[in-house]
Design a protein around this motif. Sequence first.
Motif, PDB file in Angstrom:
ATOM      1  N   LEU A 171      40.436  35.471  21.188  1.00 32.55           N
ATOM      2  CA  LEU A 171      41.051  35.600  19.871  1.00 32.55           C
ATOM      3  C   LEU A 171      40.534  36.831  19.138  1.00 32.55           C
ATOM      4  N   TRP A 172      39.228  37.059  19.212  1.00 38.52           N
ATOM      5  CA  TRP A 172      38.659  38.226  18.549  1.00 38.52           C
ATOM      6  C   TRP A 172      39.167  39.523  19.186  1.00 38.52           C
ATOM      7  N   GLY A 173      39.270  39.535  20.529  1.00 36.98           N
ATOM      8  CA  GLY A 173      39.766  40.731  21.193  1.00 36.98           C
ATOM      9  C   GLY A 173      41.206  41.040  20.843  1.00 36.98           C
ATOM     10  N   GLY A 174      42.043  39.992  20.776  1.00 41.51           N
ATOM     11  CA  GLY A 174      43.437  40.214  20.381  1.00 41.51           C
ATOM     12  C   GLY A 174      43.562  40.705  18.952  1.00 41.51           C
ATOM     13  N   TRP A 175      42.769  40.124  18.053  1.00 40.65           N
ATOM     14  CA  TRP A 175      42.801  40.557  16.659  1.00 40.65           C
ATOM     15  C   TRP A 175      42.296  41.993  16.524  1.00 40.65           C
ATOM     16  N   LEU A 176      41.256  42.347  17.281  1.00 38.12           N
ATOM     17  CA  LEU A 176      40.728  43.709  17.252  1.00 38.12           C
ATOM     18  C   LEU A 176      41.761  44.713  17.748  1.00 38.12           C
ATOM     19  N   LEU A 177      42.495  44.342  18.792  1.00 39.42           N
ATOM     20  CA  LEU A 177      43.534  45.227  19.312  1.00 39.42           C
ATOM     21  C   LEU A 177      44.640  45.436  18.291  1.00 39.42           C
ATOM     22  N   LEU A 178      45.045  44.354  17.626  1.00 38.80           N
ATOM     23  CA  LEU A 178      46.083  44.471  16.603  1.00 38.80           C
ATOM     24  C   LEU A 178      45.620  45.352  15.448  1.00 38.80           C
ATOM     25  N   CYS A 179      44.379  45.172  15.019  1.00 42.87           N
ATOM     26  CA  CYS A 179      43.840  46.002  13.936  1.00 42.87           C
ATOM     27  C   CYS A 179      43.787  47.469  14.346  1.00 42.87           C
ATOM     28  N   ALA A 180      43.393  47.728  15.599  1.00 40.47           N
ATOM     29  CA  ALA A 180      43.326  49.104  16.076  1.00 40.47           C
ATOM     30  C   ALA A 180      44.708  49.738  16.112  1.00 40.47           C
ATOM     31  N   LEU A 181      45.718  48.991  16.543  1.00 45.97           N
ATOM     32  CA  LEU A 181      47.076  49.535  16.575  1.00 45.97           C
ATOM     33  C   LEU A 181      47.596  49.814  15.168  1.00 45.97           C
ATOM     34  N   MET A 182      47.310  48.932  14.225  1.00 41.99           N
ATOM     35  CA  MET A 182      47.752  49.150  12.851  1.00 41.99           C
ATOM     36  C   MET A 182      47.094  50.399  12.263  1.00 41.99           C
ATOM     37  N   VAL A 196      37.049  36.951   7.644  1.00 44.03           N
ATOM     38  CA  VAL A 196      35.871  36.475   6.919  1.00 44.03           C
ATOM     39  C   VAL A 196      36.277  35.607   5.734  1.00 44.03           C
ATOM     40  N   VAL A 197      37.410  35.935   5.103  1.00 44.56           N
ATOM     41  CA  VAL A 197      37.835  35.205   3.901  1.00 44.56           C
ATOM     42  C   VAL A 197      38.908  34.165   4.211  1.00 44.56           C
ATOM     43  N   LEU A 198      39.270  34.011   5.487  1.00 49.33           N
ATOM     44  CA  LEU A 198      40.291  33.042   5.858  1.00 49.33           C
ATOM     45  C   LEU A 198      39.648  31.744   6.332  1.00 49.33           C
ATOM     46  N   PRO A 199      40.337  30.601   6.134  1.00 45.13           N
ATOM     47  CA  PRO A 199      39.771  29.324   6.578  1.00 45.13           C
ATOM     48  C   PRO A 199      39.903  29.095   8.074  1.00 45.13           C
ATOM     49  N   PHE A 200      40.424  30.068   8.790  1.00 50.42           N
ATOM     50  CA  PHE A 200      40.530  29.936  10.239  1.00 50.42           C
ATOM     51  C   PHE A 200      40.118  31.257  10.855  1.00 50.42           C
ATOM     52  N   GLY A 201      39.840  31.232  12.124  1.00 46.68           N
ATOM     53  CA  GLY A 201      39.391  32.439  12.786  1.00 46.68           C
ATOM     54  C   GLY A 201      38.754  32.133  14.115  1.00 46.68           C
ATOM     55  N   ALA A 202      38.020  33.121  14.621  1.00 46.89           N
ATOM     56  CA  ALA A 202      37.430  32.960  15.948  1.00 46.89           C
ATOM     57  C   ALA A 202      36.389  31.856  15.979  1.00 46.89           C
ATOM     58  N   GLY A 203      35.720  31.598  14.839  1.00 49.59           N
ATOM     59  CA  GLY A 203      34.680  30.593  14.839  1.00 49.59           C
ATOM     60  C   GLY A 203      35.162  29.201  14.525  1.00 49.59           C
ATOM     61  N   THR A 204      36.456  29.031  14.219  1.00 50.24           N
ATOM     62  CA  THR A 204      36.963  27.725  13.824  1.00 50.24           C
ATOM     63  C   THR A 204      37.982  27.160  14.791  1.00 50.24           C
ATOM     64  N   VAL A 205      38.268  27.841  15.887  1.00 50.42           N
ATOM     65  CA  VAL A 205      39.247  27.356  16.842  1.00 50.42           C
ATOM     66  C   VAL A 205      38.531  26.763  18.033  1.00 50.42           C
ATOM     67  N   GLY A 206      39.239  25.942  18.757  1.00 50.26           N
ATOM     68  CA  GLY A 206      38.669  25.343  19.947  1.00 50.26           C
ATOM     69  C   GLY A 206      38.677  26.309  21.109  1.00 50.26           C
ATOM     70  N   GLY A 207      38.063  25.884  22.193  1.00 51.98           N
ATOM     71  CA  GLY A 207      38.033  26.729  23.364  1.00 51.98           C
ATOM     72  C   GLY A 207      36.678  27.329  23.656  1.00 51.98           C
ATOM     73  N   GLY A 208      35.705  27.104  22.776  1.00 52.18           N
ATOM     74  CA  GLY A 208      34.373  27.607  23.024  1.00 52.18           C
ATOM     75  C   GLY A 208      34.283  29.098  22.872  1.00 52.18           C
ATOM     76  N   ALA A 209      33.258  29.660  23.522  1.00 46.91           N
ATOM     77  CA  ALA A 209      33.007  31.093  23.410  1.00 46.91           C
ATOM     78  C   ALA A 209      34.125  31.919  24.026  1.00 46.91           C
ATOM     79  N   ALA A 210      34.712  31.434  25.123  1.00 46.54           N
ATOM     80  CA  ALA A 210      35.781  32.186  25.777  1.00 46.54           C
ATOM     81  C   ALA A 210      37.000  32.291  24.873  1.00 46.54           C
ATOM     82  N   GLY A 211      37.375  31.168  24.244  1.00 45.07           N
ATOM     83  CA  GLY A 211      38.518  31.202  23.345  1.00 45.07           C
ATOM     84  C   GLY A 211      38.274  32.081  22.138  1.00 45.07           C
ATOM     85  N   ALA A 212      37.056  32.040  21.597  1.00 45.97           N
ATOM     86  CA  ALA A 212      36.724  32.898  20.456  1.00 45.97           C
ATOM     87  C   ALA A 212      36.762  34.363  20.843  1.00 45.97           C
ATOM     88  N   ALA A 213      36.300  34.691  22.055  1.00 49.11           N
ATOM     89  CA  ALA A 213      36.295  36.081  22.496  1.00 49.11           C
ATOM     90  C   ALA A 213      37.712  36.605  22.691  1.00 49.11           C
TER      91      ALA A 213
END
Length: 238
Positions: free
Chosen positions: A102-113, A83-100
Amino acid sequence: MSARARRTTLVITNPHPLQEEPSMPTSDRFRPRRLLALATDSLPARAYLGLVAVGVAVLFLAPDSPYAMAPALLTAPLSFLPVVLPFGAGTVGGGAAGAAVLWGGWLLLCALMNAAAFGALARRPGRTPSARPRRTLLAAAVDNWPARVYVAVVAAALGTFLYAVLLSPDPGFAGIWPLLAAAPLSFLAAAASAPAEYHSLPWLGTLVFSAGVVLAALVNAVLIGRLARRIGSTPTRG
């Protein structure tokens, strides 16, 4: 041969009989395998991962329900970092599939941490007879750099909120920053402070919310500190 001669021969042939063997060098560098082990080898960590999996299933089955926020809340506060970063799921290319993806990978990393933090908390460190359990537990919130950085971030967010509420003519949405920084328990603090907003004392809601954020951040800092200790310490062999 006399006893003195035998002792003399022993000294000559072995001039350093009590010298200890050099210890094997150890490394305190970050090891992904240790992180993965902490996230999977204890019952609290596995239960947490199962709860996150249930939250993801609810997200797919009922994406419009209030429970769809469960995965983000369960993996907080790291899940709110984009939310506070200038990049993220909503700022990368690839449309909805790419955002999903990226969000899924980030969610998995957060869950593991977070699971690794629960696993580190489940492992009890060795205690000396004079050590106090409470003091040892709370020390993890301030005796390592990851926890100190987190505490500094929460302090800055809470300070910004207090300045906006007490000194600024238009506080706006300043409360969102400490809310996200100390999530997920900070949402309980926000719920507890809501009734106080209608009290005759206008500052009571701010006090309750600020105290709740401090307690929520303390819990997160302890988890971060215990995880940093476990990852940075040398593993023991039983």
